[in-house]
Design an enzyme around this catalytic site. Structure first.
Site, PDB file in Angstrom:
ATOM      1  N   MET A  37       0.834  -1.196   0.000  1.00  0.00           N
ATOM      2  CA  MET A  37       0.000   0.000   0.000  1.00  0.00           C
ATOM      3  C   MET A  37       0.874   1.254   0.000  1.00  0.00           C
ATOM      4  O   MET A  37       1.497   1.581  -0.991  1.00  0.00           O
ATOM      5  CB  MET A  37      -0.977  -0.068   1.170  1.00  0.00           C
ATOM      6  N   SER A  38       0.960   1.936   1.084  1.00  0.00           N
ATOM      7  CA  SER A  38       1.581   3.263   1.045  1.00  0.00           C
ATOM      8  C   SER A  38       3.092   3.245   0.907  1.00  0.00           C
ATOM      9  O   SER A  38       3.695   4.308   0.736  1.00  0.00           O
ATOM     10  CB  SER A  38       1.155   4.065   2.275  1.00  0.00           C
ATOM     11  N   THR A  39       3.720   2.074   0.945  1.00  0.00           N
ATOM     12  CA  THR A  39       5.139   2.031   0.593  1.00  0.00           C
ATOM     13  C   THR A  39       5.355   2.601  -0.805  1.00  0.00           C
ATOM     14  O   THR A  39       6.420   3.143  -1.106  1.00  0.00           O
ATOM     15  CB  THR A  39       5.658   0.587   0.658  1.00  0.00           C
ATOM     16  N   TYR A  69      -3.679  12.924   5.898  1.00  0.00           N
ATOM     17  CA  TYR A  69      -3.058  11.898   5.071  1.00  0.00           C
ATOM     18  C   TYR A  69      -3.772  11.776   3.734  1.00  0.00           C
ATOM     19  O   TYR A  69      -4.964  11.469   3.676  1.00  0.00           O
ATOM     20  CB  TYR A  69      -3.077  10.562   5.807  1.00  0.00           C
TER      21      TYR A  69
END
Length: 278
Positions: A64-66, A154
């Site tokens: 995901m946010s990696t 975010y």
């Protein structure tokens, strides 16, 4: 400092073997660099429990946010080349983005999640996500929730299109292409580090499992007032999305697909002192 990391590698190996053996994970990759050199690269288990395909060091896994780290690295490389400025006002290269008073938002605001544009329409779909121009039009027409720099919120999904469209407008190339040519290629991980996964590599991707993540999102939706505005029900970033080939192949650069060693090598290069692997 000792150059013998065999003890550490053995401890990591033992830990991931136990995770696989007791069923907590079907497959695990671990990679670490120190002073620019790889000191750990181990993996265990299978990439696909349905077929028994083993998880190799070069098996890409959707994360995901990696993926935001991959997208941000593209910006840093272009900034180092003098082709991007962190204080660039996005509307200078993307005029449509200036709607609803967003003309003062800079690339720096986006990278710091203070642009004030984290929300998506409630009815947005994964099919929308695979249409770059549609998603950029949606983001450009979004009303900000706060002035730039006033609020840290975010940008779970919108980060990717905000940064990616700036990259496209400045370079004339998709952000996934810039990543491949300017980052993954020079680091020797062009087959392991992706934003949009090429068709020829999709069969190598390890399908992700839910592992109760959808239940966690349900709890977040029920208890966090703005959660659904940032991650609407149809596009929550879990296995249902991350197993879709059309999604994996698309540029959705708030997320990415990568092996552990590829992303570790990228971050090692950012820190400095990276040397050729081996």
């Amino acid at each position: 400092m000792s150059d013998d990391w065999s003890g550490l590698r053995a401890r990591v190996r033992k830990a991931i073997d136990e995770l696989v053996a007791d069923g907590r994970e079907s497959g695990v990759q671990v990679a670490a660099y120190l002073d620019g050199r790889a000191i750990v690269e181990v993996q265990a288990g299978v990439a696909d429990p349905a077929t028994g395909r083993p998880l190799d060091a070069d098996t890409p896994i959707w994360s995901m946010s990696t993926g935001k780290g991959l997208t941000s690295t593209v910006v840093h490389v272009l900034a180092e080349q003098g082709r991007l400025d962190y204080d660039l006002r996005i509307a200078e290269v993307w005029p449509e983005f200036a709607r609803h008073g967003k003309d003062a938002i800079t690339l720096r605001h986006v990278l710091a999640h203070t642009a004030g544009v984290p929300t998506l329409p409630a009815d947005v779909t994964v099919e929308d996500f695979t249409d770059w121009d549609r998603m950029c039009a949606i983001v450009a027409d979004t009303e900000p929730i706060a002035p730039p720099g006033a609020l840290t919120a975010y940008h779970a999904w919108t980060f990717g299109w905000l940064v990616g469209e700036v990259v496209r407008r400045v370079t004339g190339r998709r952000v996934s292409q810039v990543l491949a040519e300017e980052v993954a290629g020079p680091l020797g991980v062009a087959d392991e580090l992706f934003l949009g996964v090429p068709e020829t590599r999709l069969d190598r991707v390890a399908p992700v499992a839910d592992r109760n993540l959808s239940a966690l999102f349900d709890v977040a939706s029920a208890n966090l007032p703005h959660f659904d505005r940032v991650a609407p029900p149809g596009v929550r970033p879990g296995a249902e999305v991350g197993r879709r080939r059309d999604f994996l192949a698309a540029d959705v650069p708030a997320t990415g697909t990568m092996s552990a060693r590829a992303v570790a090598r990228m971050f090692a290069a950012l820190i400095g002192g990276w040397t050729a692997y081996g």
